[in-house]
Design a protein around this motif. Structure first.
Motif, mmCIF file in Angstrom:
data_model
loop_
_atom_site.group_PDB
_atom_site.id
_atom_site.type_symbol
_atom_site.label_atom_id
_atom_site.label_comp_id
_atom_site.label_asym_id
_atom_site.label_seq_id
_atom_site.Cartn_x
_atom_site.Cartn_y
_atom_site.Cartn_z
ATOM 1 N N PHE A 182 52.725 -5.906 -9.956
ATOM 2 C CA PHE A 182 52.449 -4.507 -10.268
ATOM 3 C C PHE A 182 51.898 -4.352 -11.685
ATOM 4 N N GLN A 183 52.383 -5.175 -12.604
ATOM 5 C CA GLN A 183 51.832 -5.144 -13.960
ATOM 6 C C GLN A 183 50.337 -5.483 -13.955
ATOM 7 N N GLU A 184 49.969 -6.444 -13.127
ATOM 8 C CA GLU A 184 48.569 -6.868 -13.084
ATOM 9 C C GLU A 184 47.672 -5.778 -12.518
ATOM 10 N N ILE A 185 48.068 -5.178 -11.411
ATOM 11 C CA ILE A 185 47.200 -4.170 -10.790
ATOM 12 C C ILE A 185 47.212 -2.868 -11.590
ATOM 13 N N SER A 186 48.264 -2.640 -12.375
ATOM 14 C CA SER A 186 48.332 -1.432 -13.201
ATOM 15 C C SER A 186 47.766 -1.646 -14.589
ATOM 16 N N GLN A 187 47.352 -2.885 -14.879
ATOM 17 C CA GLN A 187 46.825 -3.230 -16.205
ATOM 18 C C GLN A 187 47.808 -2.804 -17.295
ATOM 19 N N ASP A 188 49.043 -3.228 -17.112
ATOM 20 C CA ASP A 188 50.126 -2.891 -18.041
ATOM 21 C C ASP A 188 49.838 -3.461 -19.436
ATOM 22 N N LYS A 189 49.805 -2.593 -20.411
ATOM 23 C CA LYS A 189 49.538 -3.009 -21.793
ATOM 24 C C LYS A 189 50.763 -2.854 -22.682
ATOM 25 N N SER A 190 51.940 -2.781 -22.078
ATOM 26 C CA SER A 190 53.162 -2.568 -22.858
ATOM 27 C C SER A 190 53.579 -3.799 -23.650
ATOM 28 N N GLY A 191 53.147 -4.982 -23.196
ATOM 29 C CA GLY A 191 53.578 -6.218 -23.836
ATOM 30 C C GLY A 191 54.902 -6.731 -23.316
ATOM 31 N N ARG A 192 55.534 -5.999 -22.396
ATOM 32 C CA ARG A 192 56.808 -6.436 -21.831
ATOM 33 C C ARG A 192 56.581 -7.489 -20.754
ATOM 34 N N THR A 193 57.530 -8.414 -20.651
ATOM 35 C CA THR A 193 57.534 -9.383 -19.567
ATOM 36 C C THR A 193 58.243 -8.764 -18.365
ATOM 37 N N PRO A 194 58.071 -9.356 -17.151
ATOM 38 C CA PRO A 194 58.815 -8.840 -15.999
ATOM 39 C C PRO A 194 60.321 -8.786 -16.248
ATOM 40 N N ASP A 195 60.870 -9.806 -16.909
ATOM 41 C CA ASP A 195 62.305 -9.804 -17.195
ATOM 42 C C ASP A 195 62.693 -8.631 -18.093
ATOM 43 N N GLN A 196 61.855 -8.326 -19.055
ATOM 44 C CA GLN A 196 62.164 -7.214 -19.956
ATOM 45 C C GLN A 196 62.117 -5.875 -19.225
ATOM 46 N N TRP A 197 61.170 -5.719 -18.306
ATOM 47 C CA TRP A 197 61.122 -4.493 -17.512
ATOM 48 C C TRP A 197 62.358 -4.385 -16.614
ATOM 49 N N LEU A 198 62.718 -5.482 -15.969
ATOM 50 C CA LEU A 198 63.871 -5.461 -15.068
ATOM 51 C C LEU A 198 65.167 -5.228 -15.830
ATOM 52 N N GLU A 199 65.232 -5.745 -17.034
ATOM 53 C CA GLU A 199 66.404 -5.488 -17.872
ATOM 54 C C GLU A 199 66.494 -4.013 -18.244
ATOM 55 N N LEU A 200 65.343 -3.376 -18.427
ATOM 56 C CA LEU A 200 65.309 -1.969 -18.803
ATOM 57 C C LEU A 200 65.985 -1.089 -17.768
ATOM 58 N N VAL A 201 65.815 -1.428 -16.485
ATOM 59 C CA VAL A 201 66.417 -0.606 -15.430
ATOM 60 C C VAL A 201 67.768 -1.159 -14.970
ATOM 61 N N GLY A 202 68.243 -2.190 -15.638
ATOM 62 C CA GLY A 202 69.595 -2.669 -15.366
ATOM 63 C C GLY A 202 69.733 -3.594 -14.179
ATOM 64 N N LEU A 203 68.647 -4.277 -13.790
ATOM 65 C CA LEU A 203 68.759 -5.244 -12.699
ATOM 66 C C LEU A 203 69.283 -6.560 -13.263
ATOM 67 N N GLU A 204 70.372 -7.047 -12.693
ATOM 68 C CA GLU A 204 71.046 -8.232 -13.216
ATOM 69 C C GLU A 204 70.154 -9.477 -13.105
ATOM 70 N N PRO A 205 70.249 -10.396 -14.074
ATOM 71 C CA PRO A 205 69.419 -11.610 -14.049
ATOM 72 C C PRO A 205 69.520 -12.389 -12.748
ATOM 73 N N ASP A 206 70.723 -12.479 -12.161
ATOM 74 C CA ASP A 206 70.894 -13.242 -10.924
ATOM 75 C C ASP A 206 70.157 -12.630 -9.742
ATOM 76 N N ASP A 207 69.842 -11.333 -9.839
ATOM 77 C CA ASP A 207 69.188 -10.645 -8.722
ATOM 78 C C ASP A 207 67.669 -10.646 -8.833
ATOM 79 N N ARG A 208 67.137 -10.965 -9.984
ATOM 80 C CA ARG A 208 65.708 -10.790 -10.229
ATOM 81 C C ARG A 208 64.843 -11.748 -9.426
ATOM 82 N N ASN A 209 65.366 -12.930 -9.102
ATOM 83 C CA ASN A 209 64.588 -13.920 -8.367
ATOM 84 C C ASN A 209 65.038 -14.050 -6.917
#
Length: 230
Positions: free
Chosen positions: A97-124
Motif C-alpha cells: 500500500f505504501q508503494e501504490i500510495s507513493q508514501d513519502k512519510s519515511g516510515r517503514t511498514p513496522d513503524q506504521w504497524l506499531e503506530l496502530v498497535g499491531l503486535e510484532p508477532d502478528d505483523r508477519n
C-alpha cells in the motif's frame, strides 16, 4: 478545508431514513455521530461514500472559498465489517500500500504497524487469521498512509471504547442519561452530532451542562415534531 453537507435526504420506499441533514465539518477536527440503531448513521456514511444515491441534497469540499465535488480519493471509509486481502501478511500489505500510495512519510511498514498497535508477532502472519479488531487497524492504517481529507469510521473503535469506558455491549439509550452518552464520545470527539436520544430534554441537558461542563457546551437543535431541546 470544510466538508459541507447540505439538505441530504434518503428514503427506502415509504421509510424516511435521512431528512434534511445539514452540517459543515471543519478540517482537523473529530466529530462523533451519536444515534440509536436505525437512526441512519451508516446510511449517511454510505451516501457520502457514494455507495448509495441520495434522494435530495448535495455535499462538497470547500477551501479558500472554492467549492469542488467530492471524489473517491477524498473519502476514507472504515467499514464496520473490515475487508482486507487475507492472503497477505500485515507487513506485506502495508509495504504494497505504501508503494501504490507513493508514501513519502519515511516510515517503514513496522513503524506504521506499531503506530496502530499491531503486535510484532502478528505483523508477519497472514491476515486470514486476524481478529476483527486487527483488520480494522489495517483498514484504518490505509487512510493514515493515504491521508484523504475525510475519514469516516463506522463503529470502528467500539470494542476498544466500550472497554475503556465500561459501556455494555448492548447500550440501552432508554435507561442511560445523555451525560453518559457524551462521556463515552467526547473523550475522542471535538464535537458531538446527536441524531436522537430518548432523554434529550432541556432539563437533563441543561443540568449536565452546568454541573459537568461548566456551561461550556454549545447545544443547538433543529425544529422537529416535538418541542425543541434548547
Amino acid at each position: 478545508m470544510k466538508f459541507v453537507i447540505e439538505h441530504i435526504s434518503k428514503r427506502y420506499g415509504e421509510k424516511e431514513v435521512l431528512r434534511d441533514v445539514h452540517v459543515t465539518l471543519e478540517s482537523g477536527r473529530i466529530y462523533g455521530l451519536l444515534g440509536r440503531n436505525g437512526a441512519g448513521k451508516t446510511t449517511l456514511f454510505n451516501c457520502l461514500n457514494r455507495d448509495i444515491r441520495v434522494d435530495g441534497g448535495r455535499f462538497y469540499l470547500e477551501e479558500n472559498g472554492r467549492r469542488r465535488d467530492v471524489t473517491p480519493e477524498d473519502i476514507g471509509y472504515v467499514l464496520s465489517t473490515p475487508v482486507v486481502p487475507e492472503f497477505l501478511t500485515g507487513t506485506e500489505f502495508v509495504k504494497f500500500f505504501q508503494e501504490i500510495s507513493q508514501d513519502k512519510s519515511g516510515r517503514t511498514p513496522d513503524q506504521w504497524l506499531e503506530l496502530v498497535g499491531l503486535e510484532p508477532d502478528d505483523r508477519n502472519r497472514l491476515m486470514r487469521g486476524y481478529s476483527h479488531g486487527m483488520k480494522h487497524k489495517i483498514q484504518m492504517l490505509c487512510f493514515l498512509i493515504g491521508r484523504p481529507p475525510v475519514i469516516l469510521l463506522d463503529e470502528a473503535s467500539n470494542e476498544r471504547l466500550r472497554r475503556k469506558y465500561m459501556v455494555p455491549e448492548e447500550y440501552d439509550y432508554r435507561k442511560n442519561s445523555i451525560y453518559k452518552a457524551f462521556l463515552a464520545c467526547d473523550a475522542v470527539s471535538d464535537e458531538v452530532l446527536l441524531r436522537n436520544h430518548y432523554r434529550c430534554s432541556p432539563e437533563i441537558i441543561g443540568f449536565n451542562n452546568r454541573k459537568y461542563y461548566h456551561s461550556r457546551l454549545q447545544i443547538q437543535s433543529e425544529p422537529g415534531p416535538g418541542p425543541a431541546l434548547v
